[in-house]
Write an enzyme that holds these catalytic residues in place. Structure first.
Site, PDB file in Angstrom:
ATOM      1  N   LYS A 125       0.867  -1.190   0.000  1.00  0.00           N
ATOM      2  CA  LYS A 125       0.000   0.000   0.000  1.00  0.00           C
ATOM      3  C   LYS A 125       0.893   1.227   0.000  1.00  0.00           C
ATOM      4  CE  LYS A 125      -4.391   1.219   0.256  1.00  0.00           C
ATOM      5  NZ  LYS A 125      -5.601   0.565  -0.251  1.00  0.00           N
ATOM      6  N   ASP A 165      -7.025   4.514  -4.481  1.00  0.00           N
ATOM      7  CA  ASP A 165      -7.689   4.400  -3.172  1.00  0.00           C
ATOM      8  C   ASP A 165      -8.274   5.785  -2.915  1.00  0.00           C
ATOM      9  OD1 ASP A 165      -7.945   2.543  -0.671  1.00  0.00           O
ATOM     10  OD2 ASP A 165      -7.276   4.425   0.200  1.00  0.00           O
TER      11      ASP A 165
END
Ligand code: NDP
Length: 451
Positions: A125, A165
């Site tokens: 991430k 995201d």
């Protein structure tokens, strides 16, 4: 102290300034307790200790110039958490709240989520504390270029494949991919969520929201229920929320809430048809606020309140709750209000939207609970399908991708239920998802020896 408790205690001590990471580790590790007894080989190889430590963390400076020529400096992150079963894969988040603890929590969750999809993807991430809201397109472009100027050396189609995201959608992926392509002189599947014209997959924008609703339908079916006629609360109004609303409408439900970080609108007639189109335009084209939806349709608007605050304070009944905004949006008192008003299911579109106390309340009240890493895995699953299409240099039709997505969501639900049963926690989707996701990664780590 059990092995698991020791691991949690060590993380609490070492990473004390990372509350979200501690929360995610506690949630996952606690549910892995039944695996310890059955797998002494994992204990011996210290798999539990190893899995909470990222392979590596990259933190970098992102200097960029605004439209007035003023220079700004943001912080960039990429956490490459675990690549035991495939290249690192996970989104990039641009939001002022981004810090190492948040990126580590998201990267850690991603390991198990990606494993659950059945596709060969590791967990990672990244992101930055950059705020895209209020910036011009050119400013966002210059920021994305500056971000990729460093990130490019750490990623690659077989190494690490980021996606979107919060704050990173089609526009940002376009700028970042364009810059990567320029400096590497390679047209390759290094990012997912790309535009259709340059390697993107049909259904990727819809995938997380659609997948969430497919998954929830599976949960409901175990109790002989479906979406038809159900009143649904969705929080947020971004990518995940928008397509969750659309799919709930397809399935005959009615969504009565949407929100953003400024407030919440209540639309008791349902966000559908022309109103859903307006929401899409408002958030994706105009980049406006949810307050404007309330103004246009003359509806109640609650400034500064989340969907869950409004449900609690106004005593509003919903059958199904789909949190799709951000982490820790549903607290214990919100969960109690949902339970009191007869909510039958909560499924998480956002990552970790429920606090540990809220999850306890769902359990105590027999509310069906679809944890994020299972319920919102549709996004990364279709990202995986985008990678496959890029490698094969072909594109599947909308129907093909949607069919595969539905199949994957059904599989995840079944796999989580089966794992829960096999490890003595029947019906517990949270434990089942964590256990099933963990086992595949743990076995791969074991096979590699000590690396
Ligand atoms: P978007 O940026 O498109 O939308 C986020 C929405 O949530 C916006 O309405 C935003 O409001 C609201 N929001 C964000 N932060 C906060 C906050 N701190 N408090 C209140 N509201 C907030 O993001 P996505 O829809 O992509 O992501 C939403 C969630 O889903 C995240 O948890 C993400 O990690 C998760 N997720 C996303 C996937 C994807 O494919 N995109 C895949 C799997 C999970 P505002 O506009 O005012 O900021």
């Amino acid at each position: 102290m059990s092995v698991i408790e020791e691991v949690i205690a060590k993380v609490k001590e070492k990473d004390k300034d990372q509350p979200e990471f501690i929360q995610a580790v506690t949630e996952v590790m606690t549910t892995l307790e039944p695996t310890v007894e059955k797998h002494p080989e994992f204990v011996k190889a210290k798999i539990y200790e190893r899995i909470v430590e990222p392979d590596r963390v990259v933190i970098f400076r992102v200097p960029w110039e605004d439209d007035k020529g003023e220079i700004h400096v943001n912080r960039g992150f990429r956490v490459q958490f675990n690549n035991a079963i495939g290249p690192y894969k996970g989104g990039l988040r641009f939001h002022p709240s981004v810090n190492l603890g948040i990126i580590k929590f998201l990267g850690f969750e991603q390991i198990f989520k990606n494993s659950l999809t059945g596709l060969p993807m590791g967990g990672g991430k990244g992101g930055s504390d950059f705020e895209p809201k209020g910036k011009s397109d050119r400013e966002v472009m210059r920021f994305c270029y500056a971000f990729m100027r460093e990130l490019f050396r750490h990623i690659g189609p077989d190494t690490d494949v980021p996606a979107g995201d919060i704050g990173v959608g089609g526009r940002e992926i376009g700028y970042m991919y364009g810059y990567y392509k320029k400096i590497k002189n390679e047209h390759t599947g290094v990012l997912t969520g790309k535009g259709l014209e340059y390697g993107g997959s049909l259904i990727r924008p819809e995938a997380t929201g659609y997948g969430l609703v497919y998954f929830t339908a599976e949960m409901l079916a175990t109790k002989g229920m479906d979406f038809n006629g159900k009143v649904v609360a969705v929080s947020g109004s971004g990518n995940v929320a928008q397509y969750a609303i659309e799919k709930v409408n397809h399935m005959g439900g009615k969504v009565i809430f949407a929100s953003d970080s400024s407030g919440t609108v209540l639309d008791e007639e349902g966000i559908k048809g022309e109103k859903w189109e307006f929401l899409m335009w408002l958030k994706n084209e105009k980049r406006g606020r949810i307050r404007e939806y309330a103004e246009k349709y003359n509806l109640p608007y609650y400034e500064g309140k989340s969907v869950w605050d409004v449900i609690r304070d106004e005593g509003i009944k919903v059958d199904i709750a789909l949190p799709c905004a951000t982490q820790n949006e549903i607290h214990k008192d919100h969960a109690e209000a949902l339970a009191k008003n007869g909510c039958v299911a909560v499924a998480e579109g956002a990552n970790m939207p429920s606090t540990l106390d809220a999850i306890k309340v769902y359990k105590e009240n027999g509310i069906l609970f679809g944890p994020a890493k299972a319920a919102n895995a549709g996004g990364v699953a279709v990202s995986g399908l985008e990678m496959v299409q890029n490698s094969m240099r072909l594109s599947w039709t909308r129907e093909e991708v949607d069919r595969k997505l539905l199949e994957i969501m059904k599989n995840i639900h079944r796999t989580a239920l089966e794992a829960a049963k096999a490890y003595g926690v029947e019906g517990d989707l949270l434990a089942g998802a964590n256990i099933a996701g963990f086992l595949k990664v743990a076995r791969a780590m074991l096979a590699y020896g000590v690396v």
